[in-house]
Write an enzyme that holds these catalytic residues in place. Structure first.
Site: not given
Length: 523
Positions: A482, A362, A360, A373
């Site tokens: 991740h 920032y 999801d 990202f």
């Protein structure tokens, strides 16, 4: 019909009535219309039970009859778990829902290339609720012999994963798969222990068989007589609704409505499997029908508009819109509304070569702008992106810029999409479970349907769960931990970026230039 309309009139006159009743009653009224419409269709052309509605398809399947294929299909022994489960349930109960009926016909007539007439006779003798008008119209539509519908070839593996994700239905009707792990239940041939199962291998390769069927059908549609026959069919079996409305206007002395200019944009794709049969483009666009209008985000490329048209019109998407309106009224929500769909705007479907999936956005002020990202120019790269930069340095000799703006990647065909597209300030995952996941799963499926290679990059347990949606064999999946600080030790050294380029080059695609401009300018 009269009782339905009386109840509808009563509900519409009640100020406190739930508006969903109007939609439900309109839907039921539509079903009554469909039932009679199909009966009339068969009465107006009884030959549709025996011959192709569009004669350009004559001789397409007849020489290719395969008795073994028919026997295995009709006995639930195709090696495709959902197909076999449905067939066995049909034998035992005499009933299936519309979705599964459509899949059985599609698999037999497209993947197995069996003529619709024998398989239609078999099914007609199984249904407890057989209505010949509906049945034979459906047989021809699902076999693509009408010629005025989109060719629909459904993946039995994809349908299994979507319709029976926990395997309850398959395990009930195909007990031979009781010992198969859930991860392999929908495609047991991929399991290393499949040889121990008393279950046959797939009867055909669904990807190759589906592609061959589609090529044969479209080749026939190129014939000189196809368009004329399609117009004849539509003129005979299409909706009379517009003609009735014109007659009513004339009877009231009103001038005819001006004709709308012809559409220049391609028609939006109808849902891949609707529980309401739409054989001849008869779905009502009348606002009184209760069918919600699509919510189309501004600026989306035409390819995404077509691929996601069913999602934009779906009830869940309208509920999601209402939720977001209220959220933005009472809280700070990121990214700003105009940026929510930037990932799709910057990377049209036809350009997608790489799909990097985030979770999801920032949740800090000024960071999120619709690309997973990525952050706006002038915003310091967050820790996860900093770790991505570190891996890029060791993997492909990347020189880190001071910014974290990844638009340069999106321009090259890297779809940077989060599974959830909005978030409340300071509250990660606050918009999870509100409907975004259904929408972004549809995006993944649309990319999966591309005939050219796409490399899916799945970082972390959440993203890796989406691997089940990637079913076409030409695609490549790259998985790892991740890049979050919590799992960065397992992420560093996985070399995803060079692996992406190697997979693209293997398929004859141009590799991605991962190097970002040292200075970023927002587009």
């Amino acid at each position: 019909m009269q009782a339905t309309r009386r109840r509808l009139a009563a509900v519409r006159g009640e100020p406190d009535a739930d508006p969903r009743w109007v939609r439900s009653l309109r839907s039921f009224e539509s079903r009554l219309h469909w039932h009679c419409h199909f009966i009339q269709r068969l009465e107006s052309e009884p030959e549709m039970e025996f011959r192709n509605l569009n004669p350009v398809f004559d001789g397409l399947r007849e020489p290719h009859w395969d008795q073994e294929f028919y026997d295995r299909w009709s006995h639930g022994q195709t090696g495709y778990p959902l197909v076999d489960a449905c067939m066995r349930m049909l034998h035992a109960t005499g009933w299936l829902n519309f979705r599964m009926r459509a899949m059985l016909v599609s698999f037999a007539s497209q993947h197995l290339w069996l003529h619709w007439r024998p398989i239609g006779l078999f099914l007609a003798r199984q249904w407890l609720d057989n209505e010949p008008g509906i049945h034979w119209s459906q047989m021809q539509m699902q076999s693509a012999t009408v010629g005025i519908n989109r060719v629909r070839i459904y993946s039995p593996t994809r349908q299994a994963r979507e319709q029976d994700p926990d395997g309850t239905f398959i395990r009930r009707w195909v007990p031979e798969l009781a010992d198969a792990p859930l991860d392999f239940l929908h495609a047991p041939w991929e399991w290393s222990g499949s040889a121990r199962l008393d279950y046959p291998p797939p009867i055909v390769d669904e990807g190759k068989a589906g592609a061959a069927a589609r090529a044969r059908i479209y080749a026939a549609r190129e014939s000189a007589s196809f368009e004329a026959e399609a117009r004849r069919i539509y003129g005979r079996h299409g909706s009379r609704k517009k003609a009735v409305l014109r007659a009513e206007r004339a009877a009231r002395g009103l001038p005819p409505k001006p004709e709308k200019p012809p559409r220049t944009a391609p028609k939006r794709r109808s849902p891949p499997m609707s529980d309401q049969p739409d054989l001849f483009g008869l779905t009502s666009s009348d606002p009184k029908s209760g069918v919600p209008k699509p919510i189309l985000p501004a600026g989306l490329p035409e390819s995404w508009q077509r691929a996601l048209a069913p999602e934009f019109a779906a009830p869940y998407f309208h509920t999601l819109k209402d939720f977001l309106v209220e959220e933005r009224r009472t809280h700070n929500v990121f990214p700003p509304a105009p940026d929510v769909f930037n990932a799709l705007r910057y990377t049209p479907l036809e350009n997608v070569k790489v799909f990097i999936l985030g979770q999801d956005p920032y949740h800090g002020p000024g960071q999120a702008h619709g690309l997973a990202f990525s952050v706006r120019p002038g915003v310091r790269p967050p820790p996860s992106l900093g770790n991505i930069y570190k891996e890029l340095q060791s993997d492909v000799g990347f020189k880190p810029p001071r910014h974290g703006y990844l638009h340069h990647w999106a321009e090259q065909g890297v779809l940077l999409l989060n599974a959830v597209l909005t978030v409340r300030q300071g509250e990660p995952n606050s918009h999870a479970g509100k409907g975004w996941e259904q929408f972004t799963d549809a995006v993944i499926r649309a990319v999966n349907d591309k005939p050219t290679r796409v490399v899916f990059v799945l970082w972390g347990a959440y993203a890796r769960k989406k691997a089940k949606l990637v079913t076409n064999p030409q695609h490549v999946i790259i998985e790892s931990a991740h890049p979050s600080p919590l799992s960065v030790a397992k992420f560093l050294g996985t070399r995803p970026f060079s692996r992406v380029n190697a997979a693209l080059e293997e398929a004859g695609e141009t590799p991605i230039d991962w190097q970002l401009p040292m200075e970023a300018r927002e587009s």
